[in-house]
Design an enzyme around this catalytic site. Structure first.
Site, PDB file in Angstrom:
ATOM      1  N   GLY B 149       0.826  -1.196   0.000  1.00 29.17           N
ATOM      2  CA  GLY B 149       0.000   0.000   0.000  1.00 29.17           C
ATOM      3  C   GLY B 149       0.863   1.249   0.000  1.00 29.17           C
ATOM      4  O   GLY B 149       2.050   1.210   0.332  1.00 29.17           O
ATOM      5  N   CYS B 150       0.245   2.372  -0.343  1.00 30.90           N
ATOM      6  CA  CYS B 150       1.002   3.617  -0.445  1.00 30.90           C
ATOM      7  C   CYS B 150       1.499   4.068   0.931  1.00 30.90           C
ATOM      8  O   CYS B 150       2.687   4.360   1.119  1.00 30.90           O
ATOM      9  CB  CYS B 150       0.148   4.687  -1.114  1.00 30.90           C
TER      10      CYS B 150
END
Lengths: 346, 346, 346, 346
Positions: B149-150
């Site tokens: 995920g970012c």
């Protein structure tokens, strides 16, 4: 490897030349000129280059620089390039001037609009106006390039085909242009502060902007007669991008297909000019970070006018990208070498 | 040429994979999957690709796609990849999943935080968490990558060295993160409208954001114990960028040099991680458009805490760029092939 | 009519005092002080006041000003008010100082964090810290008000009830704050240019910001012990607004209702403090242009911490609005007279 | 107290009517109509009104509403007001319609440009076009007001004096307009997402925008002949504001003073119209949040054209503010009651 030097490397246009040349396989930058930051690490000024550029800022000694490099980019205020350049420099290396010093052939007109004395009028005739799509062959042979202004690039390319083909009346051209704020440069001035620009739009330089005669000259060459236009630039709260919305009266009844054919005639083989599909309006986000010019038009049968639109990234096709495109032509590289960046969106 | 297919090509992350792969010399895109826009020209949806992509959007038939390509990217909502994947697909091609489906090893934890049933738990163990700087060797051999995920990418890389070296107390970690709006995706929802986001900042998902367990897992692997953190994301009025500001108590008195040495130990040979100079704070503009992670830290001797900071472009290192970096490792390409974009600034 | 003078009327805070006082039925502005623009029309500097203000900028002669007005606002850099003020001035009129000169009771602490010598330490004890919701009665009687800083206002009001009620451990407080760019002032500096701020976020003054001791003092008064915090401000690409996200460990198990009751105990009769509904996060757009403070909290049962959030308009409640609120108290006006602006959204 | 009802209270214009009426001393809002949010607290939809509005959203039953209030504002999509209104309603209360339903006198023209059938053509003649500066006396006596569009308001007021005085040729008028994004409404559409609008500018509705005939009608009334114009709106990355840049050929040689006198003739006693000083360009930030219209002009002696410029806040003078101004006239209040907001800047 071609060796390049940049005078004015810490302005926004200079910084963009650095970004583009770092990705160019045939060029290395030897000189990061910046009078304001001499001896400071370039990557301290522009931290996007941290670990990518390991060099200090140098002065703007163009004569010394000419001994070290094959091409000099001057991304400096009006008048500086003209005050530094001389025959010896031009005999040693090519010069691509991003300022307005050599864009206007009539020195009196230059001096009137810019309010300064031209220090090297003897090179004006030789200088080639570096709008690659129009002056490609002359650029290949040039020693000195007058890199076009951001507004003139976008304006001229948006209007050129219709004017050249005689489809519009030159005396009716009105150009309403909108620019991101990087066009105002990196000088520390109150009107360019975040809180002064954000959440607002305004016109500026109304009826007096210095790009007016440059656009008029280029449009005049296209139609073979003197052209006088209205040109109104606006400041838009965004970093990059120029949008031109130009109006002109049609000289006769034309269909969509006829006007489209005029654009295609001049641009169908151009890598950087994209004539959009019918009814798609250019928007600056679609060219951001790239050297593309998106153009399109709309005929208004009610008023018998045509609305011509164009979008560029002012720092790329409007400055650094076009400068590199010119360099590519001058050195025999592929014209789009180092310029294949795909527009970044969002 | 490696053949690639993208499921979810019209989301912002999918669109960014396209941008990056178009510049990758060893890959060609064969499949632009987008359930919402089937049979429409991809370049009509993302006009930045006009004249650069001539292909129509396809459905998300992963089985059919597996016969045509060497690697599939799934840039789709949670649950979709897990519902489509099977052994036959994995036997034919590699899969890089940008959703959260295979990031969390404990399927119960996944189902609790995401509120959906996992349809392919049998592949969770095999899947490799694609944080290249940490799991490089496993990635090279993987068939299925859980692309991080970012927020977890930026958080983990900012904190990892100090946790691994035992310099901070895992139970004191607080992560305050800020993201640009592209992280919210391209869905047509009122809270993501321009006028709802612009000129404002807010926290969201406080104490409940789904990236929390993912970050906790990764930090737990680093220090060899379970970790429980506070993680608070914020929505910032900008397109791209994530900034992480993380706080933790130091386990002992340390000097700047000691902490710097910990970062350097893990990152000095990493192309994409840039440990900034002393007292320089990461800012998202310096990594925009690139796969770089800028990290730095500040010791506060008063509170005996350290503030760790990291900045990434959420769509590049936080999504599409890291996916391509994983692909490069899986196919034996140079790790930074197609990922040498220089941050664009401004 | 109360007569008011403003020293520093052309900064953003000064300009906001003008906006508010023009709408105040009991006050007229007699002096627009601005050293940089002496003798220029005030409405030429801030054209929003065109046709609304017909006055020229004056110097910062505080002694002369004291003869003409009932109250002086100083919206000036640190040190100026302390260098101009004296007993004679204070005997003639009330002074509301928006700088930090009289906020910190320990002059040594002030001089250490601000790096300047305090020129009027004799007035520090007398000065009342103008956080109206907490020091209302003292403010009514004061001659000299130290108008709180923007970050301290938002931080203190967000945390105060829980600290006062002993629900959180003072030694665990971490404040992560985010501010719009008007907080950086109107000085012509490169880091505040539009293109430097837009599309980016960064921390600054990490572990060293001058508002730290001010916040620590106020929190210390609330809990009756010395407090040491981490405070990290961030610059956000928006004009106005401060968001505070504060973290602290709970001293015991508490329910939502118990914490809510603590906030309500202190704020239920406060016009300007709005304790939001459960799970609604404060966002700066909802207070823009107004003197409101929106606060809320979230308990994290996993980490036994509470996340406290607050949002203000930095130029209103964080500066000019609070100054006017103080003036209202000092002169016996309704506390919200001239301050009933409704937040403007979008 | 006048009782007001709003149909469409949760759109941006409706929300702005609420903001303005809450500050109006002679009006109370009795009905917050919003079909999409029936029975939800209004302040949950627009949290800026938390603690200021305690009411639930109601349906759009105009007949029921007419029994309860003295004035109805319809801030709804085209066609709705015309489909609901009838003689009984108009006999009970006044109606101010912010949609286009009653702006255009020629019903065929309306139906052609808007592509819908007009359901109440019988009221078109009676309806008064609510451009207060021009139709003040008729407005005072009206039952039904067609509140002008945002672009027509700004365009007409910028051009009116010169056209009325015969100084410009009606057949040469070109209007290039720029609007903030709130003009696009609060509908959840992809093109209005933050990441689609931010960092970009584009034209839209070129040669086809529905405000064209409305502007042409008003300009036609001013000069007593049919007028056909080019009108091109642009979308600008900002919340609020419209800037009009209009071009026309001068009918004779004129001086600055002569043109200025024409503006002054019509606007010198107007509270809301500010004719700026020579060479000052209107910018939207200087009118933000207010009902002001800033206008100015520049003569270009080279092309014998005049450039006329105007700036408004599209939600105030372009919608809600003008609606309240109309209401004030209709009920005999001071014309600027509740409309004295000072532009907020930055």
């Amino acid at each position: 490897m071609v060796k390049a030097g940049i005078i004015g490397a810490t302005g926004y246009a200079g910084n963009e030349i650095v970004r583009l040349l770092l990705g160019h396989k045939d060029v290395e930058i030897k000189w990061f000129g910046s009078r304001s930051y001499i001896d400071q690490q370039y990557a301290d000024i522009y931290q996007n280059f941290f670990k990518l550029v390991d060099a200090k800022c140098m002065d703007d000694n163009m004569a010394a620089l000419a001994d070290e490099v094959d091409v000099i980019f001057t991304a400096t205020p009006q008048g500086l390039c003209a005050s530094l350049i001389n025959e010896e420099i031009l005999s040693k290396c090519k010069v691509i001037d991003l300022s307005a010093d050599f864009r206007i052939k009539d020195v009196k007109k230059y001096e009137k609009w810019y309010g300064i004395e031209h220090k090297s009028p003897q090179f004006i005739e030789e200088a080639v106006y570096g709008l690659c799509e129009i002056n490609r062959e002359d650029i290949r042979k040039a020693r000195l390039i007058a890199n076009p202004g951001c507004y003139p690039t976008c304006s001229t390319l948006s209007i050129y085909p219709l004017l050249k083909e005689g489809l519009i009346d030159p005396n009716t051209i009105i150009i309403d242009a909108k620019s991101g704020t990087s066009g105002a440069g990196r000088g520390a001035k109150v009107p360019n502060l975040y809180c002064e620009v954000n959440e607002s739009i305004k016109a500026y330089g109304v009826a007096t902007h210095r790009h007016t005669p440059e656009i008029e000259d280029q449009l005049g060459y296209a139609c073979g007669q003197e052209v006088m236009i209205n040109f109104t630039p606006h400041l838009v709260p965004m970093n990059r991008g120029i949008l031109v919305t130009a109006y002109a009266s049609l000289t006769k009844d034309v269909t969509y297909e006829e006007v489209k054919a005029a654009y295609d005639k001049y641009y169908k083989d151009e890598f950087f000019v994209r004539v959009l599909n019918k009814d798609v309006c250019p928007q600056t986000r679609n060219v951001e970070g790239s050297n593309f010019v998106d153009v399109n038009f709309k005929i208004d049968p009610r008023t018998k006018r045509v609305i011509m639109m164009g979008a560029i990234d002012n720092l790329v096709k409007g400055a650094a990208g076009q400068a590199v495109q010119n360099m590519n032509l001058m050195f025999g590289f592929d014209e789009n070498e180092g310029l294949k960046q795909i527009p970044m969106c969002p």
